[in-house]
Design an enzyme around this catalytic site. Structure first.
Site, PDB file in Angstrom:
ATOM      1  N   GLY A  14     105.466  72.256 101.079  1.00 47.86           N
ATOM      2  CA  GLY A  14     106.199  71.164 100.434  1.00 47.86           C
ATOM      3  C   GLY A  14     106.346  71.390  98.943  1.00 47.86           C
ATOM      4  N   ASP A 142      98.790  66.480  97.094  1.00 41.08           N
ATOM      5  CA  ASP A 142      97.640  65.873  97.781  1.00 41.08           C
ATOM      6  C   ASP A 142      96.307  66.193  97.082  1.00 41.08           C
ATOM      7  OD1 ASP A 142      99.631  65.264  99.616  1.00 41.08           O
ATOM      8  OD2 ASP A 142      99.121  66.936 100.936  1.00 41.08           O
ATOM      9  N   ARG A 177     103.140  37.017  95.351  1.00 41.88           N
ATOM     10  CA  ARG A 177     103.141  37.787  96.593  1.00 41.88           C
ATOM     11  C   ARG A 177     102.033  38.840  96.605  1.00 41.88           C
ATOM     12  NH1 ARG A 177     109.639  39.061  96.818  1.00 41.88           N
ATOM     13  NH2 ARG A 177     110.199  37.319  98.167  1.00 41.88           N
ATOM     14  N   MET A 184     101.585  58.987  99.378  1.00 45.44           N
ATOM     15  CA  MET A 184     101.320  60.178 100.204  1.00 45.44           C
ATOM     16  C   MET A 184      99.901  60.683  99.955  1.00 45.44           C
ATOM     17  SD  MET A 184     104.800  62.421 100.071  1.00 45.44           S
ATOM     18  CE  MET A 184     106.119  62.148 101.251  1.00 45.44           C
ATOM     19  N   GLU A 237      98.655  57.085 102.823  1.00 42.57           N
ATOM     20  CA  GLU A 237      99.418  57.096 104.076  1.00 42.57           C
ATOM     21  C   GLU A 237      98.529  57.287 105.307  1.00 42.57           C
ATOM     22  OE1 GLU A 237     102.252  60.331 103.861  1.00 42.57           O
ATOM     23  OE2 GLU A 237     100.712  61.826 103.463  1.00 42.57           O
ATOM     24  N   ARG A 287     107.188  63.533  94.800  1.00 45.38           N
ATOM     25  CA  ARG A 287     107.273  64.996  94.665  1.00 45.38           C
ATOM     26  C   ARG A 287     108.374  65.423  93.699  1.00 45.38           C
ATOM     27  NH1 ARG A 287     106.407  66.841 100.703  1.00 45.38           N
ATOM     28  NH2 ARG A 287     108.373  67.922 100.403  1.00 45.38           N
TER      29      ARG A 287
HETATM   30  O1  F6P Z   1     101.507  67.826 101.607  1.00 42.29           O
HETATM   31  C1  F6P Z   1     102.436  67.211 100.773  1.00 42.29           C
HETATM   32  C2  F6P Z   1     103.104  66.050 101.468  1.00 42.29           C
HETATM   33  O2  F6P Z   1     103.987  65.444 100.552  1.00 42.29           O
HETATM   34  C3  F6P Z   1     102.144  65.023 102.055  1.00 42.29           C
HETATM   35  O3  F6P Z   1     101.594  64.172 101.088  1.00 42.29           O
HETATM   36  C4  F6P Z   1     103.031  64.342 103.061  1.00 42.29           C
HETATM   37  O4  F6P Z   1     102.278  63.785 104.118  1.00 42.29           O
HETATM   38  C5  F6P Z   1     103.891  65.477 103.549  1.00 42.29           C
HETATM   39  O5  F6P Z   1     103.847  66.502 102.569  1.00 42.29           O
HETATM   40  C6  F6P Z   1     105.323  65.125 103.801  1.00 42.29           C
HETATM   41  O6  F6P Z   1     105.950  66.231 104.347  1.00 42.29           O
HETATM   42  P1  F6P Z   1     107.520  66.370 104.505  1.00 42.29           P
HETATM   43  O7  F6P Z   1     108.095  66.761 103.185  1.00 42.29           O
HETATM   44  O8  F6P Z   1     107.671  67.447 105.519  1.00 42.29           O
HETATM   45  O9  F6P Z   1     108.045  65.048 104.961  1.00 42.29           O
END
Ligand code: F6P
Length: 360
Positions: A14, A142, A177, A184, A237, A287
């Protein structure tokens, strides 16, 4: 300084912010200091599998402006394990030899792989099988590569999640609220705990500390009785209850994805009539965007150090960040430890000390 070398560089897994600053640092050090050649390999190992290999010769002038650019200019992939590569007819085939040959056909003396634990394990297997000289650089939002205190991309992700909490705070207070922010992190709660503390969350849920829905509701009601009219919850998550599983879904390609725990918690709060609740799933926003100054700094330090390892002939090592220094560690050792949040560590103690509820 040794003789002339031709080195390859690829980004795998990723994407995240900070990859382009690493590539920039590698090129500046390798070309600028040592006078070597650098070939950027496109789309991770797919660029080596292509025949001819899909490469981009890089020079300092080209990469100079990449310090602030998000994503990876080389492209990447987080699917297609070379040892079980999905073919168009639906079968899986071992394509590792095609990738290994790509390295040799390019006449590479060494390769720098930028990736998380999964990518690094694959690259090392290729290197061992194919006689590559590999140096690794850790990246992942992560921050779960246990050996390094920081991986590229983590700081930017924490900044983005913190800013989201800062923004949610006002709207939560205005409407009385509960606001839930789902972040992530895969099976590690680093983004959640860091952003949660920095962003003033009331409740932080991480996979390392299972939560109780009952106790969360009691906590919210207690706060309401004492006049607190809103609450901010940040959940990783993969947060889960003691006897529950992480919430996942299967996408159209049949892949299992994490996500949905925020809505799950919101539904339970609403069903118990405790408070109006809204959910924000931050997703891939974490990201993207410009790398933070800290990510640029770590990326630059890692890039320079990785090239220096090649100059010393010190292969099969990963550069890591430990106690404000770059330390190189054998790749096998580096990826053997999955780095989760320590439930007794400083950040958890800090959160508890601030009165942040961790759901247990
Ligand atoms: O490992 C990085 C990450 O962004 C995780 O935090 C997340 O669960 C996953 O990749 C998401 O993956 P993708 O880009 O395949 O949806």
């Amino acid at each position: 300084m040794g003789g002339h070398k031709r080195i390859g560089i690829l980004t795998s897994g990723g994407d995240c912010a900070g990859l382009n600053p690493v590539i920039r640092a590698v090129v500046q050090r390798a070309v600028g200091t040592y006078g070597w050649e650098v070939l950027g390999i496109r789309q991770a190992t797919l660029g080596l599998m292509a025949n001819p290999a899909n490469v981009w010769p890089l020079d300092p002038k080209t990469v100079n402006s990449w310090l602030t650019v998000g994503g990876t200019m080389l492209g990447t992939t987080n699917t297609g394990n070379p040892f079980a590569f999905p073919m168009s007819d639906g079968t899986l085939r071992d394509r590792s030899e095609d990738i290994i040959q790509g390295y040799h056909q390019l006449g590479l003396d060494a390769i720098i792989g930028i990736g998380g634990d999964g990518s690094m394990a694959i690259l090392r297997q290729l290197a061992q099988q194919g006689g590559w000289n590999l140096v690794g650089i850790p990246k992942t939002i992560d921050n779960d590569v246990g050996i390094t205190e920081r991986s590229i991309g983590f700081d930017t992700a924490v900044n983005i999640a913190t800013e989201a909490l800062d923004r949610l705070q006002f709207t939560a207070a205005s409407h009385s609220r509960v606001m839930i922010l789902e972040v992530m992190g895969r099976d590690a709660g680093h983004i959640a705990i860091s952003a949660g503390i920095a962003g003033g969350a009331d409740i932080i849920l991480i996979p390392e500390i299972p939560y109780s829905m009952e106790k969360i509701c009691n906590k919210l009601q207690g706060w309401q009785r004492r006049g607190k009219n809103y609450a901010l919850i940040v959940t990783a998550e993969a947060a889960r209850t003691q006897d529950g599983e992480a919430v996942t879904s299967i996408n159209a390609l049949g892949q299992c994805r994490l996500g949905g725990v925020g809505q799950d918690i919101a539904d339970q709060i609403c069903n118990r009539n405790i408070a109006e609740t809204r959910v924000t799933v931050l997703g891939h926003i974490q990201r993207g965007g410009m790398p933070s100054p800290l990510d640029r700094l770590i990326a630059s330090a890692f890039g320079v150090a990785a090239v220096d390892l090649i100059a010393q002939g010190k292969y099969d090592h990963l550069v890591t960040w430990q106690k404000r220094q770059v330390v190189s560690v054998p790749i096998t050792e580096a990826i053997s430890q999955y780095g989760t949040v320590d439930p007794d560590g400083t950040l958890v103690r800090t959160a508890r000390g601030l009165g942040i509820y961790l759901g247990d």
